[in-house]
Scaffold this motif. Structure first.
Motif, PDB file in Angstrom:
ATOM      1  N   ARG A   1      -2.869   8.985  -1.928  1.00  0.00           N
ATOM      2  CA  ARG A   1      -3.623   7.751  -1.643  1.00  0.00           C
ATOM      3  C   ARG A   1      -2.942   6.541  -2.275  1.00  0.00           C
ATOM      4  O   ARG A   1      -2.841   5.485  -1.652  1.00  0.00           O
ATOM      5  N   GLN A   2      -2.477   6.697  -3.511  1.00  0.00           N
ATOM      6  CA  GLN A   2      -1.773   5.598  -4.173  1.00  0.00           C
ATOM      7  C   GLN A   2      -0.487   5.261  -3.426  1.00  0.00           C
ATOM      8  O   GLN A   2      -0.145   4.088  -3.263  1.00  0.00           O
TER       9      GLN A   2
ATOM     10  N   LYS B   1       0.134   5.740  -0.182  1.00  0.00           N
ATOM     11  CA  LYS B   1      -0.240   5.076   1.073  1.00  0.00           C
ATOM     12  C   LYS B   1      -0.613   3.620   0.817  1.00  0.00           C
ATOM     13  O   LYS B   1      -0.240   2.727   1.586  1.00  0.00           O
ATOM     14  N   LYS B   2      -1.333   3.377  -0.273  1.00  0.00           N
ATOM     15  CA  LYS B   2      -1.726   2.004  -0.628  1.00  0.00           C
ATOM     16  C   LYS B   2      -0.480   1.172  -0.947  1.00  0.00           C
ATOM     17  O   LYS B   2      -0.378   0.005  -0.566  1.00  0.00           O
ATOM     18  N   TYR B   3       0.465   1.768  -1.637  1.00  0.00           N
ATOM     19  CA  TYR B   3       1.707   1.079  -1.974  1.00  0.00           C
ATOM     20  C   TYR B   3       2.513   0.787  -0.712  1.00  0.00           C
ATOM     21  O   TYR B   3       3.107  -0.287  -0.581  1.00  0.00           O
TER      22      TYR B   3
ATOM     23  N   GLU C   1       1.316   0.152   2.157  1.00  0.00           N
ATOM     24  CA  GLU C   1       0.683  -0.996   2.815  1.00  0.00           C
ATOM     25  C   GLU C   1       1.246  -2.306   2.275  1.00  0.00           C
ATOM     26  O   GLU C   1       1.408  -3.274   3.019  1.00  0.00           O
TER      27      GLU C   1
END
Length: 166
Positions: free
Chosen positions: A44-45, A47-49, A51
């Motif tokens: 999740r981290q 994927k957020k990065y 973005e």
């Protein structure tokens, strides 16, 4: 007779291995959910990065002596402005980005066939392509370097790939 002796010598090791597995099994079962949660959180981290890096283009190369001089003298000075560099010094990526996320991206190459490598971030995911064959054909077969940049521009979908000469 020799086979019986060999089996008897091996039996204590088999018993010890079985006991070790029986003893460690509960610990593995207890640890598994924590490992799963940690992996999921890491993804999740990441994927957020990704973005935050949406639309970025990267040229990744390593310290392999056969290509290092050629890349540093012929490729890097002429990279399009929209392409950023990631240098893999051994196993350590050197760039202005967070090392753990860049390492994760490099480790996750789907089309890895050696460095240098192209990496682009689109729609929250990484897309990669090896430039190894194309680069070494240019170096060893004296093919035009423009083919390398044309391939790179096509991969990154760059219209005018040349750096502005100002």
């Amino acid at each position: 007779m020799k086979k019986v002796i060999e089996i008897l010598k091996l039996t204590p090791w088999v018993i010890l291995g079985g006991l070790f597995m029986l003893i460690s099994l509960p610990f593995m079962l207890i640890a598994q959910p924590f490992i799963w949660i940690a992996n999921r959180t890491r993804e999740r981290q990441f994927k957020k990065y990704l973005e935050q890096l949406e639309g970025k283009n990267f040229f990744c190369y390593n310290n392999k002596s056969k290509s290092l001089d050629f890349i540093e003298n012929n490729i890097l000075p002429n990279l399009p402005e929209s392409v950023e560099v990631i240098f893999l010094n051994g196993r350590t990526p050197e760039s202005e980005y967070e090392r753990k996320f860049i390492s994760h991206a490099l480790y996750g190459f789907k089309n890895y066939h050696g460095f240098p490598h192209l990496l682009k971030i689109r729609n929250g995911s990484t897309i990669d392509e090896s430039m190894n064959n194309k680069l070494f054909n240019t170096i060893h077969q004296n093919k035009p370097i423009d083919e390398v940049f044309e391939h790179m521009n096509n991969f990154f979908e760059i219209e005018n790939g040349k750096k502005n000469a100002a």
